[in-house]
Enzyme design. Structure first.
Site, PDB file in Angstrom:
ATOM      1  N   GLU A 186      -5.495  -3.698  -1.650  1.00  0.00           N
ATOM      2  CA  GLU A 186      -5.991  -4.874  -0.931  1.00  0.00           C
ATOM      3  C   GLU A 186      -7.031  -5.667  -1.724  1.00  0.00           C
ATOM      4  OE1 GLU A 186      -5.515  -1.876   0.220  1.00  0.00           O
ATOM      5  OE2 GLU A 186      -5.011  -1.834   2.358  1.00  0.00           O
ATOM      6  N   TRP A 222     -22.699  11.757  10.767  1.00  0.00           N
ATOM      7  CA  TRP A 222     -21.415  11.917  10.103  1.00  0.00           C
ATOM      8  C   TRP A 222     -21.512  12.993   9.024  1.00  0.00           C
ATOM      9  CZ3 TRP A 222     -19.305   6.252   9.053  1.00  0.00           C
ATOM     10  CH2 TRP A 222     -19.193   5.587  10.283  1.00  0.00           C
ATOM     11  N   LYS A 267     -17.382  13.210  12.832  1.00  0.00           N
ATOM     12  CA  LYS A 267     -18.439  12.533  13.571  1.00  0.00           C
ATOM     13  C   LYS A 267     -19.028  13.495  14.583  1.00  0.00           C
ATOM     14  CE  LYS A 267     -16.531   8.069  12.453  1.00  0.00           C
ATOM     15  NZ  LYS A 267     -15.959   6.789  12.839  1.00  0.00           N
ATOM     16  N   THR A 284       0.863  -1.184   0.000  1.00  0.00           N
ATOM     17  CA  THR A 284       0.000   0.000   0.000  1.00  0.00           C
ATOM     18  C   THR A 284       0.898   1.233   0.000  1.00  0.00           C
ATOM     19  OG1 THR A 284      -0.031   0.136   2.403  1.00  0.00           O
ATOM     20  CG2 THR A 284      -1.701  -1.247   1.371  1.00  0.00           C
TER      21      THR A 284
END
Lengths: 547, 547
Positions: free
Chosen positions: B327, B443, B438, B181
């Site tokens: 991934e 959110w 948040k 990554t």
């Protein structure tokens, strides 16, 4: 990477997750239409799984299904499989002793049967010792009178069960279903299918270079769902999330044409006869519109070029031939056009479109001669077609002897089909192994000779078999039924064939008879013909000298 | 069914069996063009495998590749993998200490490196203790001066080896490759890929409802082959048998446009910037023709709607957005249009085309709120995107701690992306988990606020971060760089945002600064901003009363 198993519950759950409102439509036997959605079907599949639990069916238990194509049959494609049992797709068109054999061989514990097919099961029920329960695919008040017992209506079986089910973790190598071969050369042989195989087959059917089964399609499987997974269409269409249309008993051309028109069908699959009959119907009923059709798959036998042309020209509905077997799930090759063929003239393209076709992604194909070598890719040299793929079986159920013969040491299935291959990779099946005529070191296709004989105007029926020959091991014998009043002699046919084939292909003898014997499935019974014409052809003087 | 393993040698051998004459074209760094076929490539891949044998590399050994996209890199996509080793795709754009970490982490035994990238490796060679051999991807007479040792030219390494190789039987669960990554939040993490995962990813990429990679395509992967398998294109295109075109260093708009024109490219993939720059180039050079393009995949960041419109209107080249991660191999969702969306107006369709998209076949997707429940499919309620598929990783290499965090108990990957989903199943990624604000139980997407702020004519740059709040835990703080000479106050921006967002989304405070700090990859450095504006917002009197 994640060990996510390639199982059929994934296929079903994708449809329900993303396409819950897509329709599954059945033209019922009484002519009315049943419509519901993947969401609805899912709830009933869950109920079915609970019902199987309640019956006490263990993991791996097989349930036989004797049914035409309809929504309850669709539910049976998933309910047993996703709850770790197996659906045995029974071919009710088999003669009784074969039909009984398939159920005994599969050890079916339950038989699900259409009301209209109850008689076939009843007639054989005494011999079905493994069957503990019969379920008739109808409502309680539609139950026919029957000697089957114990017996229950499918709707009563489902009623009251919860509409959710926690699918077990299933190993992808588990069997989800079984079909039997049609048994033209002996007792039908069982082919056990695994979840992994059908998952891969289904995603391959959506490949842009294969069947292109898309969420936007409306799929109509005319091919019976007891024939090699309905050629994989119900599973592939569910994986894609496509609308599906099931004809039940309405497989006559008129019904199918109207179903295509009414439901805006885009893709369908059937043997060539169906499309031939439909073309005749459409000729007489130009108001019926099948213009939604995007493509038609045919299999089982090769479609005549004239049929492909007609569907191109009149309906803009390309016919794509596929080759496959019960043993191959079934898709092996498709007569799709690769770029190099698309660049050819329309006339040349038609030659490719009548071939068995090009190997689909994931299918390894080779053609092997008597010496075990791959034949040259010249489109002419014949050999036996051998295939290998994650969706090709590696054994027949309960058949140790056939299993020794049917597979090569390096893991290919010997298909028994005689084929040629060209430099672009296209396969054409020219004969069955048992029918091809092995003359000296060379092979002669009985099918190609037959097709040319039948094209002669004075020939009503014709077939070609190999007979023993002193010098060449085998030579072709033509068996011909002339048309009424025709004045036909062997030389006429030899001249006719000589226009197409080399001298050494021409039959050594011609027999004229009144009718060619047929098998129960309507094919020429070459075995009986070979027995009847059990002759030995003599070598000519010239050949004699060489011996 | 046959236990045919889903391995990359099958992908390669299909291309060589059926498409041996198809071309692989590379625009070389010196501007010349290298052309050869799958048949040619196969022979060299066999030579490469023999060379790896000769080096004594064991099963599972990793070889690092530090290279742009070209035919030798393509060979390295298969040679190590098909001989049971693993290709470690190294990202040379990482800062040195990350670059070194990836090679140490993978324990690469050999490094294959482009001549132009030798310096990057040299600068770090002292630390690369696992590396036993350096191979420079060039001819003997092109070897640059270098301190690397031992060192050999790739062509000398291959020379003399046999051009056939008997590939070993490989278990499909074996690793064939590894990517790291990009490590924006710490050291890069290694993702080991299995043969099975990439076989399935490749056949899925050919699905008619996914990328439709076909034998008839000409594929140009602009995305670097060290980024998540070049988004899977070199493998998918090989599986299909498609012609491939590699740009090496020539990823500037002029070179790419000409490459598309000259090689008749039909499908390409890159970050949005590439297509933005190319549009500018084409505006100024209307003689360059990219009309062969059938579709363009973009990923990495969302393409602006204006860009999609431009490619539709001017080049008839639809841009399809994809969402994925290192991934996930990487393909997870694609902004293809399902039938219901195709029926909408063009304006409504554009809303879908700027989303992350629809889950591809084989990808399970869900969006989970803080309570572990799936959010409603209303296109508004946010949650964390979780995915599951045979081509999603189930662990990071050598990272037991992250592995505990990254996966759910029922086997989903927590992506760290905050997303919404609508009733048709489309996913839209609205923020990263660490950036979403948040506020109380709700959110707020920092990305959506930023995009709207930047649309204000007096704003040059803007970002939004969450800061601590006495009452609401977190509230948005906007950090804005006004354009030169602009007379901008907080109320202007609040009014502007108020036209689009509900009151409770509006930032509680606005900071005006001269420049927003960026990370090494050019993104806003929100971590530094949060540190700099480490404030606590006070509750209002009214809120205070409630506390």
């Amino acid at each position: 990477m994640m060990g996510v198993q390639l199982t059929l519950d994934k296929i079903l759950e994708r449809a329900v997750d993303l396409f819950p409102e897509r329709e599954l439509v059945t033209k019922l036997p009484d002519g009315s239409t049943h419509r519901y959605t993947y969401g609805d079907a899912y709830e009933r599949i869950c109920q079915l799984a609970h019902a199987l639990d309640e019956m006490g069916l263990e993991e791996g238990a097989r349930v036989g299904v004797v049914a035409t194509n309809h929504y309850r049959h669709f539910e049976l494609y998933f309910g047993p499989a996703c709850s770790a049992r197996s659906i045995h797709m029974c071919n009710m068109r088999l003669p009784d002793h074969h039909f009984v054999h398939t159920i005994e061989d599969a050890e079916d514990e339950v038989i699900f049967v259409d009301p209209a097919l109850v008689e076939k099961v009843e007639a054989n029920a005494d011999e079905l010792e493994t069957v503990k329960q019969y379920v008739i695919l109808c409502e309680e008040d539609e139950l026919p009178e029957t000697d089957l017992e114990p017996v229950v209506a499918y709707e009563s079986l489902l009623a009251g069960h919860p509409t959710e089910y926690e699918w077990p973790d299933i190993d992808e190598d588990r069997e989800y279903g079984m079909c039997h071969t049609s048994g033209t050369t002996g007792l039908p042989k069982g082919v056990p299918y695994t979840h992994r195989a059908m998952y891969l087959h289904s995603i391959m059917c959506g490949h842009v270079d294969a069947n292109q089964v898309s969420e936007g399609d409306v799929a109509l499987p005319v091919v019976p769902m007891f024939h090699a997974n309905g050629w994989g269409i119900p599973y592939a269409a569910t994986f894609a999330g496509a609308k599906q249309v099931f004809p039940s008993v309405h497989t006559d051309p008129e019904s199918l044409a109207h179903l295509i028109d009414d439901e805006e069908v885009t893709v369908s699959a059937a043997v060539p006869t169906i499309w031939l009959e439909m073309a005749n119907y459409l000729d007489e009923n130009p108001d019926v519109d099948i213009s939604n059709i995007d493509r038609l798959t045919v299999g089982g036998s090769a479609p005549p070029e004239s049929l492909i042309r007609k569907y191109d020209e009149e309906y803009d509905a390309p016919i794509i031939q596929g080759w496959g077997m019960t043993e191959t799930s079934p898709l092996g090759t498709l007569s799709t056009l690769r770029t190099e063929v698309e660049a050819l003239s329309p006339e040349e393209q038609y030659e490719y479109r009548t071939m068995a076709g090009f190997p689909v992604p994931g299918m390894q194909v080779r053609i092997i001669d008597d010496d075990g070598e791959e034949v040259p890719r010249d489109g002419e040299t014949m050999g036996e077609l051998e295939v290998r793929s994650p969706w090709v079986t590696d054994h027949y159920h309960n058949r140790p002897e056939e299993n020794e013969q049917a597979f090569t040491d390096d893991g290919y299935l010997r298909t028994g089909d005689i084929a040629v291959r060209d430099e672009l990779g296209y396969v054409d099946v020219v004969d069955r192994d048992k029918d091809v005529i092995k003359s000296g070191g060379e092979w002669i296709s009985s099918v190609q000779l037959e097709n040319d004989l039948i094209a002669h105007e004075d020939v009503a029926e014709a077939t070609v078999v190999g007979v023993e020959h002193e010098r060449w091991q085998e030579r072709p014998l033509a068996i011909v039924v002339p048309t009424a009043d025709a004045d036909l002699v062997a030389d006429d046919l030899a001249d006719h064939l000589g226009e197409t084939f080399p001298d050494w292909w021409l039959p050594d003898a011609y027999e004229f008879i009144d009718e060619i014997p047929k098998t129960s499935t309507g094919k020429f019974d070459k075995k009986r013909l070979r027995d009847r014409f059990d002759i030995v052809l003599e070598a000519t003087d010239e050949e004699e000298a060489e011996l």
